[in-house]
Scaffold this active site. Structure first.
Site, PDB file in Angstrom:
ATOM      1  N   HIS A   1     -34.164  12.563  -0.036  1.00  0.00           N
ATOM      2  CA  HIS A   1     -34.535  13.785  -0.755  1.00  0.00           C
ATOM      3  C   HIS A   1     -34.386  13.397  -2.223  1.00  0.00           C
ATOM      4  O   HIS A   1     -33.290  12.978  -2.639  1.00  0.00           O
ATOM      5  CB  HIS A   1     -33.596  14.939  -0.369  1.00  0.00           C
ATOM      6  CG  HIS A   1     -33.882  16.248  -1.028  1.00  0.00           C
ATOM      7  ND1 HIS A   1     -34.094  17.416  -0.309  1.00  0.00           N
ATOM      8  CD2 HIS A   1     -33.988  16.592  -2.340  1.00  0.00           C
ATOM      9  CE1 HIS A   1     -34.311  18.419  -1.154  1.00  0.00           C
ATOM     10  NE2 HIS A   1     -34.244  17.939  -2.398  1.00  0.00           N
TER      11      HIS A   1
ATOM     12  N   HIS B   1     -29.302  10.520 -10.064  1.00  0.00           N
ATOM     13  CA  HIS B   1     -27.880  10.288 -10.327  1.00  0.00           C
ATOM     14  C   HIS B   1     -27.660  10.373 -11.832  1.00  0.00           C
ATOM     15  O   HIS B   1     -28.435   9.795 -12.611  1.00  0.00           O
ATOM     16  CB  HIS B   1     -27.474   8.867  -9.911  1.00  0.00           C
ATOM     17  CG  HIS B   1     -27.546   8.576  -8.456  1.00  0.00           C
ATOM     18  ND1 HIS B   1     -26.445   8.610  -7.639  1.00  0.00           N
ATOM     19  CD2 HIS B   1     -28.593   8.215  -7.662  1.00  0.00           C
ATOM     20  CE1 HIS B   1     -26.786   8.268  -6.402  1.00  0.00           C
ATOM     21  NE2 HIS B   1     -28.094   8.025  -6.392  1.00  0.00           N
TER      22      HIS B   1
ATOM     23  N   CYS C   1     -31.304  19.228   1.383  1.00  0.00           N
ATOM     24  CA  CYS C   1     -31.883  20.569   1.566  1.00  0.00           C
ATOM     25  C   CYS C   1     -30.793  21.541   1.990  1.00  0.00           C
ATOM     26  O   CYS C   1     -30.731  22.676   1.509  1.00  0.00           O
ATOM     27  CB  CYS C   1     -32.983  20.548   2.627  1.00  0.00           C
ATOM     28  SG  CYS C   1     -34.563  19.866   2.077  1.00  0.00           S
TER      29      CYS C   1
ATOM     30  N   HIS D   1     -33.497  12.595  -5.769  1.00  0.00           N
ATOM     31  CA  HIS D   1     -32.322  12.970  -6.552  1.00  0.00           C
ATOM     32  C   HIS D   1     -32.166  12.035  -7.731  1.00  0.00           C
ATOM     33  O   HIS D   1     -32.535  10.864  -7.672  1.00  0.00           O
ATOM     34  CB  HIS D   1     -31.048  12.961  -5.688  1.00  0.00           C
ATOM     35  CG  HIS D   1     -30.815  11.700  -4.921  1.00  0.00           C
ATOM     36  ND1 HIS D   1     -31.482  11.394  -3.758  1.00  0.00           N
ATOM     37  CD2 HIS D   1     -29.975  10.656  -5.149  1.00  0.00           C
ATOM     38  CE1 HIS D   1     -31.058  10.227  -3.296  1.00  0.00           C
ATOM     39  NE2 HIS D   1     -30.157   9.755  -4.143  1.00  0.00           N
TER      40      HIS D   1
ATOM     41  N   ASP E   1     -21.376  14.113  -7.071  1.00  0.00           N
ATOM     42  CA  ASP E   1     -21.506  13.143  -5.977  1.00  0.00           C
ATOM     43  C   ASP E   1     -20.166  13.034  -5.237  1.00  0.00           C
ATOM     44  O   ASP E   1     -19.099  12.983  -5.843  1.00  0.00           O
ATOM     45  CB  ASP E   1     -21.921  11.774  -6.531  1.00  0.00           C
ATOM     46  CG  ASP E   1     -22.429  10.849  -5.441  1.00  0.00           C
ATOM     47  OD1 ASP E   1     -23.637  10.558  -5.437  1.00  0.00           O
ATOM     48  OD2 ASP E   1     -21.622  10.431  -4.577  1.00  0.00           O
TER      49      ASP E   1
ATOM     50  N   ASN F   1     -32.842   6.108  -7.139  1.00  0.00           N
ATOM     51  CA  ASN F   1     -33.150   5.028  -6.206  1.00  0.00           C
ATOM     52  C   ASN F   1     -34.328   5.439  -5.335  1.00  0.00           C
ATOM     53  O   ASN F   1     -34.361   6.561  -4.815  1.00  0.00           O
ATOM     54  CB  ASN F   1     -31.930   4.739  -5.327  1.00  0.00           C
ATOM     55  CG  ASN F   1     -30.750   4.204  -6.121  1.00  0.00           C
ATOM     56  OD1 ASN F   1     -30.936   3.423  -7.054  1.00  0.00           O
ATOM     57  ND2 ASN F   1     -29.544   4.611  -5.771  1.00  0.00           N
TER      58      ASN F   1
ATOM     59  N   CYS G   1     -32.349  17.610   6.621  1.00  0.00           N
ATOM     60  CA  CYS G   1     -32.114  16.893   5.359  1.00  0.00           C
ATOM     61  C   CYS G   1     -30.817  17.407   4.741  1.00  0.00           C
ATOM     62  O   CYS G   1     -30.693  18.609   4.446  1.00  0.00           O
ATOM     63  CB  CYS G   1     -33.278  17.099   4.399  1.00  0.00           C
ATOM     64  SG  CYS G   1     -32.927  16.528   2.722  1.00  0.00           S
TER      65      CYS G   1
ATOM     66  N   GLY H   1     -31.779   0.809  -2.421  1.00  0.00           N
ATOM     67  CA  GLY H   1     -30.551   1.322  -1.821  1.00  0.00           C
ATOM     68  C   GLY H   1     -30.550   2.822  -1.602  1.00  0.00           C
ATOM     69  O   GLY H   1     -29.483   3.427  -1.478  1.00  0.00           O
TER      70      GLY H   1
HETATM   71  P1  AMP Z   1     -28.783   7.197  -2.865  1.00  0.00           P
HETATM   72  O1  AMP Z   1     -28.040   6.007  -2.326  1.00  0.00           O
HETATM   73  O2  AMP Z   1     -29.443   6.953  -4.175  1.00  0.00           O
HETATM   74  O3  AMP Z   1     -29.719   7.791  -1.835  1.00  0.00           O
HETATM   75  O4  AMP Z   1     -27.661   8.274  -3.207  1.00  0.00           O
HETATM   76  C1  AMP Z   1     -27.196   9.225  -2.306  1.00  0.00           C
HETATM   77  C2  AMP Z   1     -25.929   9.766  -2.898  1.00  0.00           C
HETATM   78  O5  AMP Z   1     -25.601  10.962  -2.222  1.00  0.00           O
HETATM   79  C3  AMP Z   1     -24.724   8.843  -2.773  1.00  0.00           C
HETATM   80  O6  AMP Z   1     -24.223   8.536  -4.069  1.00  0.00           O
HETATM   81  C4  AMP Z   1     -23.734   9.660  -1.945  1.00  0.00           C
HETATM   82  O7  AMP Z   1     -22.400   9.468  -2.348  1.00  0.00           O
HETATM   83  C5  AMP Z   1     -24.214  11.073  -2.192  1.00  0.00           C
HETATM   84  N1  AMP Z   1     -23.878  12.019  -1.159  1.00  0.00           N
HETATM   85  C6  AMP Z   1     -24.116  11.918   0.179  1.00  0.00           C
HETATM   86  N2  AMP Z   1     -23.680  13.006   0.830  1.00  0.00           N
HETATM   87  C7  AMP Z   1     -23.170  13.841  -0.117  1.00  0.00           C
HETATM   88  C8  AMP Z   1     -22.567  15.129  -0.070  1.00  0.00           C
HETATM   89  N3  AMP Z   1     -22.385  15.802   1.077  1.00  0.00           N
HETATM   90  N4  AMP Z   1     -22.151  15.678  -1.246  1.00  0.00           N
HETATM   91  C9  AMP Z   1     -22.305  15.010  -2.401  1.00  0.00           C
HETATM   92  N5  AMP Z   1     -22.887  13.792  -2.517  1.00  0.00           N
HETATM   93  C10 AMP Z   1     -23.301  13.209  -1.378  1.00  0.00           C
END
Ligand code: AMP
Length: 113
Positions: free
Chosen positions: A97, A101, A7, A99, A30, A86, A4, A92
């Protein structure tokens, strides 16, 4: 979970722009910001999505929420901010994991809640 990405970010195995961390919560910017300020707040424990929140782990989600106003104050987000989580394909969700935003830094308008 070793496969993950969030993680691994929380564990420090993958670099991130950390904004806050404690025993239970990790917050970082992000990598693909959708607003001038865009950061993510996650529990260190692996919870796949909102769908997996239960009486047993909801305190971890609450700890994530408690951290948001602290970071917002530190970043000077006096104009407000939007919090989104989300959940699942239709929303989307791309990283499975839990989170939150946090988007801010401009007027986000009234569309999409
Ligand atoms: P979601 O689409 O709600 O699952 O959001 C996942 C978010 O994680 C997206 O906005 C990505 O830009 C962000 N994301 C993915 N990989 C990384 C990373 N290595 N560092 C920071 N943000 C990330």
């Amino acid at each position: 979970m070793s496969d993950c990405i969030f993680c691994r970010i929380a564990a420090g195995d993958i670099p991130s722009a950390c904004l806050y961390e404690d025993e239970h919560v990790y917050a970082f910017r992000d990598i693909n910001p959708q607003a001038p300020v865009h950061f993510l707040v996650i529990p260190r424990a692996h919870i796949a999505s909102m769908d997996e929140i239960s009486a047993e782990n909801s305190a971890l989600a609450a700890k994530c929420l408690e951290v948001i106003p602290k970071i917002a104050a530190r970043l000077g987000l006096s104009g407000g901010y939007r919090v989104i989580s989300n959940c699942g394909a239709d929303a989307g969700q791309t990283v499975f994991h839990l989170h939150f935003h946090v988007l801010a830094g401009k007027s986000l308008g009234e569309r999409l809640v």
